[in-house]
Write a protein that holds these residues in place. Sequence first.
Motif, PDB file in Angstrom:
ATOM      1  N   LYS A 122      26.069 127.756  92.977  1.00 45.17           N
ATOM      2  CA  LYS A 122      26.117 128.263  94.349  1.00 45.17           C
ATOM      3  C   LYS A 122      25.026 127.617  95.203  1.00 45.17           C
ATOM      4  CE  LYS A 122      25.883 132.539  96.995  1.00 45.17           C
ATOM      5  NZ  LYS A 122      25.687 133.986  96.934  1.00 45.17           N
ATOM      6  N   GLU A 123      23.827 127.519  94.660  1.00 45.42           N
ATOM      7  CA  GLU A 123      22.719 126.905  95.393  1.00 45.42           C
ATOM      8  C   GLU A 123      23.001 125.430  95.689  1.00 45.42           C
ATOM      9  OE1 GLU A 123      18.668 127.657  94.046  1.00 45.42           O
ATOM     10  OE2 GLU A 123      19.367 129.531  93.158  1.00 45.42           O
ATOM     11  N   ILE A 124      23.549 124.721  94.715  1.00 48.50           N
ATOM     12  CA  ILE A 124      23.872 123.305  94.919  1.00 48.50           C
ATOM     13  C   ILE A 124      24.953 123.177  95.986  1.00 48.50           C
ATOM     14  CG2 ILE A 124      24.946 121.278  93.842  1.00 48.50           C
ATOM     15  CD1 ILE A 124      23.380 122.020  91.300  1.00 48.50           C
ATOM     16  N   PHE A 125      25.983 124.009  95.908  1.00 48.78           N
ATOM     17  CA  PHE A 125      27.060 123.938  96.891  1.00 48.78           C
ATOM     18  C   PHE A 125      26.558 124.229  98.301  1.00 48.78           C
ATOM     19  CE2 PHE A 125      30.495 125.831  99.389  1.00 48.78           C
ATOM     20  CZ  PHE A 125      31.402 124.788  99.370  1.00 48.78           C
TER      21      PHE A 125
ATOM     22  N   ALA B 228      25.549 111.636 104.643  1.00 48.87           N
ATOM     23  CA  ALA B 228      25.858 112.983 104.143  1.00 48.87           C
ATOM     24  C   ALA B 228      26.835 112.906 102.976  1.00 48.87           C
ATOM     25  CB  ALA B 228      26.433 113.845 105.264  1.00 48.87           C
ATOM     26  N   GLN B 229      27.825 112.029 103.069  1.00 46.20           N
ATOM     27  CA  GLN B 229      28.799 111.888 101.985  1.00 46.20           C
ATOM     28  C   GLN B 229      28.145 111.354 100.714  1.00 46.20           C
ATOM     29  OE1 GLN B 229      32.049 113.117 101.997  1.00 46.20           O
ATOM     30  NE2 GLN B 229      31.062 114.028 103.779  1.00 46.20           N
ATOM     31  N   ALA B 230      27.230 110.404 100.850  1.00 45.30           N
ATOM     32  CA  ALA B 230      26.512 109.875  99.686  1.00 45.30           C
ATOM     33  C   ALA B 230      25.644 110.968  99.064  1.00 45.30           C
ATOM     34  CB  ALA B 230      25.657 108.682 100.095  1.00 45.30           C
ATOM     35  N   TYR B 231      24.986 111.751  99.901  1.00 43.96           N
ATOM     36  CA  TYR B 231      24.157 112.864  99.425  1.00 43.96           C
ATOM     37  C   TYR B 231      25.015 113.867  98.649  1.00 43.96           C
ATOM     38  CZ  TYR B 231      21.274 117.103  99.758  1.00 43.96           C
ATOM     39  OH  TYR B 231      20.567 118.240  99.471  1.00 43.96           O
TER      40      TYR B 231
ATOM     41  N   ARG C  19      27.346 116.250  93.535  1.00 45.15           N
ATOM     42  CA  ARG C  19      28.506 116.461  92.656  1.00 45.15           C
ATOM     43  C   ARG C  19      28.305 115.768  91.309  1.00 45.15           C
ATOM     44  NH1 ARG C  19      31.213 116.286  97.695  1.00 45.15           N
ATOM     45  NH2 ARG C  19      31.535 114.052  97.629  1.00 45.15           N
ATOM     46  N   ASP C  20      27.756 114.569  91.332  1.00 44.29           N
ATOM     47  CA  ASP C  20      27.489 113.850  90.081  1.00 44.29           C
ATOM     48  C   ASP C  20      26.464 114.601  89.233  1.00 44.29           C
ATOM     49  OD1 ASP C  20      29.238 111.880  90.927  1.00 44.29           O
ATOM     50  OD2 ASP C  20      27.650 110.472  91.504  1.00 44.29           O
ATOM     51  N   ALA C  21      25.414 115.091  89.870  1.00 43.41           N
ATOM     52  CA  ALA C  21      24.382 115.837  89.145  1.00 43.41           C
ATOM     53  C   ALA C  21      24.969 117.113  88.548  1.00 43.41           C
ATOM     54  CB  ALA C  21      23.219 116.170  90.073  1.00 43.41           C
ATOM     55  N   MET C  22      25.819 117.793  89.300  1.00 44.83           N
ATOM     56  CA  MET C  22      26.430 119.020  88.797  1.00 44.83           C
ATOM     57  C   MET C  22      27.349 118.725  87.620  1.00 44.83           C
ATOM     58  SD  MET C  22      26.132 122.137  89.452  1.00 44.83           S
ATOM     59  CE  MET C  22      26.635 123.157  88.100  1.00 44.83           C
ATOM     60  N   ALA C  23      28.082 117.632  87.675  1.00 44.44           N
ATOM     61  CA  ALA C  23      28.973 117.260  86.565  1.00 44.44           C
ATOM     62  C   ALA C  23      28.156 116.974  85.309  1.00 44.44           C
ATOM     63  CB  ALA C  23      29.810 116.047  86.942  1.00 44.44           C
ATOM     64  N   ILE C  24      27.045 116.294  85.452  1.00 41.07           N
ATOM     65  CA  ILE C  24      26.168 116.018  84.310  1.00 41.07           C
ATOM     66  C   ILE C  24      25.607 117.322  83.757  1.00 41.07           C
ATOM     67  CG2 ILE C  24      23.962 114.985  83.617  1.00 41.07           C
ATOM     68  CD1 ILE C  24      24.618 112.747  85.704  1.00 41.07           C
TER      69      ILE C  24
END
Length: 54
Positions: free
Chosen positions: A9-12, A34-37, A42-47
């Motif tokens: 939730k915090e990441i989103f 913003a899209q790169a950020y 999203r990549d960090a969350m997937a990891i």
Amino acid sequence: MDKINQIKKEIFTSMKMMDTTIKGIKESEEYKIAQAYNQGLRDAMAIFEREMKR
């Protein structure tokens, strides 16, 4: 599991949202940054999720 959901939730909520109905916004430098950020988040969350399943 509650802690993981809180982290998600915090990441989103830290993602940068932009109104794409504004003419020319998708070509702006700010939108591209913003899209790169957001992709990085999203990549960090997937990891993070992948590692939590191990």
